[in-house]
Enzyme design. Structure first.
Site, PDB file in Angstrom:
ATOM      1  N   GLU A   1       9.584   4.648  10.669  1.00 64.21           N
ATOM      2  CA  GLU A   1       9.300   5.880   9.920  1.00 64.21           C
ATOM      3  C   GLU A   1       9.230   7.101  10.835  1.00 64.21           C
ATOM      4  O   GLU A   1       8.572   7.084  11.881  1.00 64.21           O
ATOM      5  CB  GLU A   1       7.961   5.719   9.187  1.00 64.21           C
ATOM      6  CG  GLU A   1       7.547   6.976   8.434  1.00 64.21           C
ATOM      7  CD  GLU A   1       6.128   6.897   7.898  1.00 64.21           C
ATOM      8  OE1 GLU A   1       5.610   5.776   7.730  1.00 64.21           O
ATOM      9  OE2 GLU A   1       5.531   7.957   7.662  1.00 64.21           O
TER      10      GLU A   1
ATOM     11  N   SER B   1       7.950  11.266   5.943  1.00 65.71           N
ATOM     12  CA  SER B   1       7.500  10.741   4.667  1.00 65.71           C
ATOM     13  C   SER B   1       7.468  11.915   3.704  1.00 65.71           C
ATOM     14  O   SER B   1       6.760  12.883   3.939  1.00 65.71           O
ATOM     15  CB  SER B   1       6.105  10.135   4.845  1.00 65.71           C
ATOM     16  OG  SER B   1       5.759   9.342   3.753  1.00 65.71           O
TER      17      SER B   1
ATOM     18  N   ARG C   1      -5.423  11.947  14.204  1.00 60.28           N
ATOM     19  CA  ARG C   1      -5.801  10.815  13.353  1.00 60.28           C
ATOM     20  C   ARG C   1      -6.600   9.799  14.155  1.00 60.28           C
ATOM     21  O   ARG C   1      -6.242   9.473  15.288  1.00 60.28           O
ATOM     22  CB  ARG C   1      -4.549  10.164  12.764  1.00 60.28           C
ATOM     23  CG  ARG C   1      -3.768  11.149  11.911  1.00 60.28           C
ATOM     24  CD  ARG C   1      -2.590  10.540  11.229  1.00 60.28           C
ATOM     25  NE  ARG C   1      -1.880  11.589  10.495  1.00 60.28           N
ATOM     26  CZ  ARG C   1      -0.775  11.404   9.791  1.00 60.28           C
ATOM     27  NH1 ARG C   1      -0.244  10.192   9.713  1.00 60.28           N
ATOM     28  NH2 ARG C   1      -0.200  12.401   9.164  1.00 60.28           N
TER      29      ARG C   1
END
Length: 423
Positions: free
Chosen positions: A348, A351, A261
């Site tokens: 997190e 997800s 990413r």
RNA sequence: GGAGAGGUGUCCGAGUGGUUUAAGGAGCACGCUUGGAAAGCGUGUGUAGGGGCAACCUUACCGGGGGUUCGAAUCCCCCCCUCUCCGCCA
């Protein structure tokens, strides 16, 4: 991508659901362009019919030796009109698509309304935070001191937001991958796949990463190849443009892949350590489900991911994301957040989302129902789990006063029986 | 990277400009036949849109995109994919 016909027939409902997401979506324009396009298609279909009939007639006349030049010039005119209508319809279609492709999924009715993460709702909590009678370190200090994490040299090799694991650190990363794959395959019934780590623009469009989020991706220069941001992209596209038999649903896949990413726009965020990297490993769960069962499947998928944390003895909670905090393609998302002592909060680590037919419509993934009719499947996925974040959570949660780290029982068989990480 | 051969419906496979409304076969469904089955015979059987209460009518689709033509699965151009051989390579 939403269904045009559905939008047209349920305008108020769509507008209302979208408004909970924040942002402005040109629904009115979509509808008017759609209506205009329909008119043009109707007209050109009719012209095409005339052309087909006349061409056939020309064929017949010629066979019997008659002159057809007048008829030919008539058809020529019809063809010219069709051509100009085609140009118009093409530009309308582009307009329509650019609107339609930019509209996010409609949130499911059970999703709490809200504009940002403050409105996310905790669903459940498991375990307890570890208690330390000393000041706990974060994973960077722990890992560096143990000689298993070397961020400085990673920066030399590639740059910031990359990491270099060494010795038992690399071993633990690999052990986590194997451990998670084994649990999901042998205990939860997922089929393991090892997909390409590169995907083309069609696949990225299918999952909803393109066209809107191109800047989040690494593209291989001069090609149509992108490094995958998650295994969701290649695995969901396994069945791109296919019609599955209804009895084969649900189909469940688990894949380990590295993820890439660009993290454009997150410059100030999580600059320290392994939390946010340009490259990280992840074990991903992907399901193709019957529309009637997809929400059951979402619950099950989330539980499957949670079980990894339970087996590792890591304290976590599950939150349901509010309408404004969900990803573009999702109709409902549960985040699983693991406890991080250094930050004194949950972060997190997974997800889990139901995309309903949003991705299936973009990617052309259908199934044949019991009645023989074709409809779009529902796609789901969730991290099961992010490896890097699990790695650092173990370091932080299992650290001891002397800087050593106890390896969770469940992981030891995958680490040659190693029990403690120490210098 | 170079040369060649291909890509047609669920599958196989014919089709080099006009009854192609995509032949023929297999498969599948239904029917006839049978004590039952097989074989045989008959009928039906793609996808996406538009119109109609309906039977039905209509448009597009032969890997994708352009073009030529009155008319394209068929001719031309570009691209993608598969296979074979060569080169390079883990």
């Amino acid at each position: 991508m939403l269904d045009r016909n559905f939008v047209r027939a349920n305008l108020d409902f769509v507008r209302k659901r979208l408004s909970t997401r924040g942002g402005d979506y040109s629904i009115e324009e979509l509808v008017s362009v759609d209506a205009e396009l329909k008119k043009i298609v109707l007209r050109s279909d009719d012209l095409r019919r005339q052309r087909n009939e006349a061409s056939e007639e020309i064929g017949r006349l010629r066979k019997s030796g008659q002159d057809t030049s007048v008829r030919q010039s008539q058809v020529k005119e019809i063809s010219n009109e069709i051509k100009s209508l085609e140009e118009t319809s093409r530009s309308l279609e582009e307009k329509l698509n650019s609107i339609l492709h930019g509209i996010p999924n409609l949130p499911h009715e059970t999703v709490p309304a809200g504009s940002d993460e403050a409105a996310n709702a905790e669903v459940r909590r498991w375990g307890t935070a570890p208690h330390f009678d000393f000041a706990p370190l974060d994973h960077v200090d722990l890992g560096t001191a143990l000689g298993i994490l070397d961020l400085d040299r990673a920066a030399k090799i590639a740059g910031t937001r990359f990491s270099l694991l060494r010795a038992a650190g690399a071993l633990m990363e690999r052990a986590l991958i194997n451990f998670m794959l084994e649990v999901h395959v042998t205990q939860h019934g997922y089929t393991e796949v090892l997909p390409p780590f590169v995907a083309n623009s069609t696949s990225l469009f299918g999952t909803g990463n393109l066209p809107k989020f191109a800047t989040d991706l690494f593209r291989l220069e001069g090609t149509d190849y992108y490094l995958i941001p998650t295994a969701e992209v290649p695995v969901t596209n396994i069945y791109q443009n296919e019609i599955l038999e209804g009895e084969t649903l649900p189909q469940k896949f688990v894949a380990y892949t590295p993820c890439f990413r660009s993290e454009a726009g997150s410059y100030g965020k999580d600059t320290r350590g392994l939390i946010r990297q340009h490259q990280f490993n992840k074990v991903e769960l992907v399901k193709f489900a019957h529309p009637d069962k997809s929400y059951e499947e979402l619950e099950a998928l989330t539980r499957d991911a949670e079980e990894i944390l339970q087996r590792l003895g890591l304290h976590y909670r599950v939150v349901v994301l509010c309408t404004g905090d969900m990803g573009f393609s999702s109709a409902k998302t549960y985040d699983i957040e693991v406890w991080l002592p250094s930050q004194n909060r949950f972060r997190e680590i997974s997800s889990c989302s139901n995309f309903e037919a949003f991705q299936a419509r973009r990617a052309g993934i259908r199934f044949r129902g019991a009645d023989g009719k074709r409809q779009f499947v529902h796609t789901l996925n969730g991290s099961g789990l992010a490896i890097g974040r699990t790695w650092l959570a173990i370091l932080e949660n299992y650290q001891q006063r002397d800087g050593s780290v106890v390896i969770p029982q469940a992981l030891r068989p995958y680490m040659r029986g190693l029990e403690v990480l120490r210098k």
